[in-house]
Write a protein that holds these residues in place. Structure first.
Motif, PDB file in Angstrom:
ATOM      1  N   ALA A  91       0.827  -1.207   0.000  1.00  0.00           N
ATOM      2  CA  ALA A  91       0.000   0.000   0.000  1.00  0.00           C
ATOM      3  C   ALA A  91       0.862   1.259   0.000  1.00  0.00           C
ATOM      4  CB  ALA A  91      -0.952  -0.011   1.199  1.00  0.00           C
ATOM      5  N   ILE A  92       1.945   1.267   0.788  1.00  0.00           N
ATOM      6  CA  ILE A  92       2.847   2.423   0.781  1.00  0.00           C
ATOM      7  C   ILE A  92       3.455   2.589  -0.614  1.00  0.00           C
ATOM      8  CG2 ILE A  92       5.047   3.319   1.645  1.00  0.00           C
ATOM      9  CD1 ILE A  92       4.323   2.110   4.368  1.00  0.00           C
ATOM     10  N   GLY A  93       3.874   1.480  -1.208  1.00  0.00           N
ATOM     11  CA  GLY A  93       4.430   1.539  -2.560  1.00  0.00           C
ATOM     12  C   GLY A  93       3.423   2.039  -3.577  1.00  0.00           C
ATOM     13  N   ALA A  94       2.179   1.573  -3.462  1.00  0.00           N
ATOM     14  CA  ALA A  94       1.129   2.024  -4.388  1.00  0.00           C
ATOM     15  C   ALA A  94       0.875   3.519  -4.237  1.00  0.00           C
ATOM     16  CB  ALA A  94      -0.158   1.234  -4.152  1.00  0.00           C
ATOM     17  N   LEU A  95       0.865   4.006  -3.000  1.00  0.00           N
ATOM     18  CA  LEU A  95       0.678   5.441  -2.778  1.00  0.00           C
ATOM     19  C   LEU A  95       1.838   6.243  -3.357  1.00  0.00           C
ATOM     20  CD1 LEU A  95      -0.627   5.309   0.896  1.00  0.00           C
ATOM     21  CD2 LEU A  95      -1.898   6.206  -1.072  1.00  0.00           C
ATOM     22  N   ALA A  96       3.062   5.779  -3.112  1.00  0.00           N
ATOM     23  CA  ALA A  96       4.246   6.502  -3.598  1.00  0.00           C
ATOM     24  C   ALA A  96       4.285   6.539  -5.121  1.00  0.00           C
ATOM     25  CB  ALA A  96       5.517   5.857  -3.044  1.00  0.00           C
ATOM     26  N   LEU A  97       4.053   5.398  -5.735  1.00  0.00           N
ATOM     27  CA  LEU A  97       4.045   5.366  -7.208  1.00  0.00           C
ATOM     28  C   LEU A  97       2.845   6.121  -7.767  1.00  0.00           C
ATOM     29  CD1 LEU A  97       5.195   1.685  -7.811  1.00  0.00           C
ATOM     30  CD2 LEU A  97       6.542   3.787  -8.080  1.00  0.00           C
ATOM     31  N   GLY A  98       1.722   6.037  -7.072  1.00  0.00           N
ATOM     32  CA  GLY A  98       0.516   6.742  -7.522  1.00  0.00           C
ATOM     33  C   GLY A  98       0.682   8.249  -7.516  1.00  0.00           C
ATOM     34  N   VAL A  99       1.280   8.796  -6.454  1.00  0.00           N
ATOM     35  CA  VAL A  99       1.448  10.249  -6.416  1.00  0.00           C
ATOM     36  C   VAL A  99       2.469  10.700  -7.459  1.00  0.00           C
ATOM     37  CG1 VAL A  99       3.247  10.567  -4.639  1.00  0.00           C
ATOM     38  CG2 VAL A  99       1.378  12.188  -4.808  1.00  0.00           C
ATOM     39  N   GLY A 100       3.472   9.867  -7.725  1.00  0.00           N
ATOM     40  CA  GLY A 100       4.409  10.188  -8.800  1.00  0.00           C
ATOM     41  C   GLY A 100       3.718  10.183 -10.154  1.00  0.00           C
ATOM     42  N   ALA A 101       2.866   9.185 -10.370  1.00  0.00           N
ATOM     43  CA  ALA A 101       2.107   9.114 -11.623  1.00  0.00           C
ATOM     44  C   ALA A 101       1.142  10.293 -11.742  1.00  0.00           C
ATOM     45  CB  ALA A 101       1.345   7.793 -11.707  1.00  0.00           C
ATOM     46  N   ALA A 102       0.594  10.747 -10.615  1.00  0.00           N
ATOM     47  CA  ALA A 102      -0.289  11.920 -10.646  1.00  0.00           C
ATOM     48  C   ALA A 102       0.491  13.146 -11.102  1.00  0.00           C
ATOM     49  CB  ALA A 102      -0.905  12.156  -9.271  1.00  0.00           C
ATOM     50  N   GLY A 103       1.730  13.269 -10.637  1.00  0.00           N
ATOM     51  CA  GLY A 103       2.556  14.392 -11.082  1.00  0.00           C
ATOM     52  C   GLY A 103       2.780  14.367 -12.579  1.00  0.00           C
ATOM     53  N   THR A 104       3.072  13.187 -13.105  1.00  0.00           N
ATOM     54  CA  THR A 104       3.285  13.042 -14.549  1.00  0.00           C
ATOM     55  C   THR A 104       1.997  13.299 -15.321  1.00  0.00           C
ATOM     56  OG1 THR A 104       5.011  11.420 -14.122  1.00  0.00           O
ATOM     57  CG2 THR A 104       4.078  11.448 -16.340  1.00  0.00           C
ATOM     58  N   HIS A 105       0.895  12.750 -14.826  1.00  0.00           N
ATOM     59  CA  HIS A 105      -0.397  12.850 -15.509  1.00  0.00           C
ATOM     60  C   HIS A 105      -0.940  14.283 -15.515  1.00  0.00           C
ATOM     61  CE1 HIS A 105      -4.375  11.712 -16.881  1.00  0.00           C
ATOM     62  NE2 HIS A 105      -4.918  12.245 -15.815  1.00  0.00           N
ATOM     63  N   LEU A 106      -0.759  14.999 -14.415  1.00  0.00           N
ATOM     64  CA  LEU A 106      -1.367  16.329 -14.279  1.00  0.00           C
ATOM     65  C   LEU A 106      -0.504  17.472 -14.793  1.00  0.00           C
ATOM     66  CD1 LEU A 106      -2.859  15.925 -10.684  1.00  0.00           C
ATOM     67  CD2 LEU A 106      -4.110  15.911 -12.847  1.00  0.00           C
ATOM     68  N   THR A 107       0.788  17.254 -14.957  1.00  0.00           N
ATOM     69  CA  THR A 107       1.663  18.341 -15.407  1.00  0.00           C
ATOM     70  C   THR A 107       1.430  18.627 -16.882  1.00  0.00           C
ATOM     71  OG1 THR A 107       3.349  17.720 -13.793  1.00  0.00           O
ATOM     72  CG2 THR A 107       4.057  19.101 -15.629  1.00  0.00           C
ATOM     73  N   PRO A 108       0.985  19.851 -17.196  1.00  0.00           N
ATOM     74  CA  PRO A 108       0.769  20.187 -18.607  1.00  0.00           C
ATOM     75  C   PRO A 108       2.104  20.316 -19.342  1.00  0.00           C
ATOM     76  CG  PRO A 108      -0.058  21.943 -17.147  1.00  0.00           C
ATOM     77  CD  PRO A 108       0.629  20.928 -16.305  1.00  0.00           C
ATOM     78  N   THR A 109       2.143  19.856 -20.576  1.00  0.00           N
ATOM     79  CA  THR A 109       3.387  19.917 -21.358  1.00  0.00           C
ATOM     80  C   THR A 109       3.737  21.344 -21.739  1.00  0.00           C
ATOM     81  OG1 THR A 109       2.130  19.504 -23.376  1.00  0.00           O
ATOM     82  CG2 THR A 109       3.136  17.604 -22.286  1.00  0.00           C
ATOM     83  N   ASP A 110       2.740  22.229 -21.820  1.00  0.00           N
ATOM     84  CA  ASP A 110       2.980  23.602 -22.251  1.00  0.00           C
ATOM     85  C   ASP A 110       3.141  24.587 -21.091  1.00  0.00           C
ATOM     86  OD1 ASP A 110       0.378  23.351 -21.430  1.00  0.00           O
ATOM     87  OD2 ASP A 110      -0.459  24.637 -22.989  1.00  0.00           O
ATOM     88  N   ASN A 111       3.196  24.082 -19.845  1.00  0.00           N
ATOM     89  CA  ASN A 111       3.308  24.973 -18.701  1.00  0.00           C
ATOM     90  C   ASN A 111       4.384  24.454 -17.735  1.00  0.00           C
ATOM     91  OD1 ASN A 111       3.051  26.618 -16.488  1.00  0.00           O
ATOM     92  ND2 ASN A 111       0.899  26.190 -16.114  1.00  0.00           N
ATOM     93  N   PRO A 112       5.625  24.917 -17.889  1.00  0.00           N
ATOM     94  CA  PRO A 112       6.691  24.440 -16.998  1.00  0.00           C
ATOM     95  C   PRO A 112       6.582  25.000 -15.579  1.00  0.00           C
ATOM     96  CG  PRO A 112       7.536  26.138 -18.454  1.00  0.00           C
ATOM     97  CD  PRO A 112       6.110  25.855 -18.883  1.00  0.00           C
ATOM     98  N   TYR A 113       5.657  25.939 -15.369  1.00  0.00           N
ATOM     99  CA  TYR A 113       5.512  26.551 -14.049  1.00  0.00           C
ATOM    100  C   TYR A 113       4.472  25.854 -13.183  1.00  0.00           C
ATOM    101  CZ  TYR A 113       8.046  30.106 -16.565  1.00  0.00           C
ATOM    102  OH  TYR A 113       8.982  30.758 -17.325  1.00  0.00           O
ATOM    103  N   ALA A 114       3.719  24.923 -13.752  1.00  0.00           N
ATOM    104  CA  ALA A 114       2.700  24.203 -12.985  1.00  0.00           C
ATOM    105  C   ALA A 114       3.376  23.359 -11.914  1.00  0.00           C
ATOM    106  CB  ALA A 114       1.868  23.326 -13.906  1.00  0.00           C
ATOM    107  N   ARG A 115       2.698  23.201 -10.781  1.00  0.00           N
ATOM    108  CA  ARG A 115       3.228  22.424  -9.674  1.00  0.00           C
ATOM    109  C   ARG A 115       2.167  21.432  -9.192  1.00  0.00           C
ATOM    110  NH1 ARG A 115       7.329  23.949 -11.457  1.00  0.00           N
ATOM    111  NH2 ARG A 115       8.927  25.215 -10.444  1.00  0.00           N
ATOM    112  N   ILE A 116       2.611  20.190  -9.006  1.00  0.00           N
ATOM    113  CA  ILE A 116       1.750  19.132  -8.484  1.00  0.00           C
ATOM    114  C   ILE A 116       2.361  18.692  -7.162  1.00  0.00           C
ATOM    115  CG2 ILE A 116       0.660  16.904  -8.955  1.00  0.00           C
ATOM    116  CD1 ILE A 116       0.204  19.126 -11.138  1.00  0.00           C
ATOM    117  N   ALA A 117       1.537  18.612  -6.130  1.00  0.00           N
ATOM    118  CA  ALA A 117       2.033  18.217  -4.811  1.00  0.00           C
ATOM    119  C   ALA A 117       1.127  17.148  -4.215  1.00  0.00           C
ATOM    120  CB  ALA A 117       2.080  19.430  -3.888  1.00  0.00           C
ATOM    121  N   PRO A 118       1.690  16.276  -3.389  1.00  0.00           N
ATOM    122  CA  PRO A 118       0.842  15.320  -2.666  1.00  0.00           C
ATOM    123  C   PRO A 118      -0.118  16.089  -1.762  1.00  0.00           C
ATOM    124  CG  PRO A 118       3.163  14.724  -2.466  1.00  0.00           C
ATOM    125  CD  PRO A 118       3.107  16.080  -3.087  1.00  0.00           C
ATOM    126  N   ALA A 119      -1.348  15.644  -1.699  1.00  0.00           N
ATOM    127  CA  ALA A 119      -2.357  16.309  -0.872  1.00  0.00           C
ATOM    128  C   ALA A 119      -2.639  15.480   0.382  1.00  0.00           C
ATOM    129  CB  ALA A 119      -3.632  16.533  -1.687  1.00  0.00           C
TER     130      ALA A 119
END
Length: 195
Positions: A91-119
């Motif tokens: 479960a810890i591994g799933a959370l860690a990999l999941g939040v990393g995947a959320a960062g990749t999924h949510l970061t827009p390619t055209d906006n280098p200033y966007a920030r994704i953080a664990p909530a």
């Protein structure tokens, strides 16, 4: 571990419920209800909290949810310390990999200033599953060598996670990349002052 047992009217004991397991299960359920990741258009903009299925593609969100539900059930129903340890670690591994995947999924390619953080959902989930792992390790009655091995293995997994780039789109790592020289200079100053 502390248990509750209720006697039925016929004198037979009801199944025992693990109090700590119930607390862990409640925290895991709260994890699924809270925002999993925060999206900010810039590093100074207000963030928007996104739940698990909004922060990740459906299949990845379903996989993380399935592992968390398995950990929830294990916390309440399983007395096996090995099973609790394995499910908690997964479960810890799933959370860690999941939040990393959320960062990749949510970061827009055209906006280098966007920030994704664990909530908050991510952090509550880490605390809950870490409690499950810790409880399992206590039940296993590891000696000093076993605890040292567990500590070294945990540190190695954290280093491997950071080195893999799985968290490269999270704000913490993005800010570190921007200020790594200042970070290391201040870290060295801190160690010198502490020593």
């Amino acid at each position: 571990m502390t248990t509750l047992s209720d006697a039925g009217t016929d004198g037979a004991a009801a199944p025992r419920v693990d109090r700590l397991g119930v607390v862990i299960a409640i925290l895991v359920a709260v994890t699924l209800a809270l925002p999993f990741a925060t999206f900010r258009a810039t590093r100074i903009a207000s963030g928007t909290g996104l739940r698990l299925f909004d922060a990740l593609p459906s299949m990845e969100a379903a996989a993380v949810t399935a592992v968390l539900v398995a950990a929830l059930v294990t916390a309440v129903a399983s007395r096996s310390p090995v099973f609790r340890l394995v499910l908690g670690a997964l479960a810890i591994g799933a959370l860690a990999l999941g939040v990393g995947a959320a960062g990749t999924h949510l970061t827009p390619t055209d906006n280098p200033y966007a920030r994704i953080a664990p909530a908050s959902g991510f952090w509550v989930g880490v605390v809950a599953t870490a409690m499950l792992v810790t409880d399992a390790m206590v039940r296993l009655k590891l000696g000093p060598v076993g605890r040292l091995v567990a500590l070294v293995a945990t540190a190695a997994l954290i280093v491997a996670l950071l080195a893999s780039g799985a968290w490269s789109h999270l704000s913490l790592i993005a800010e570190y990349r921007n200020r790594a020289d200042v970070f290391w200079r201040e870290a060295i100053n801190h160690v010198v002052l502490a020593a």
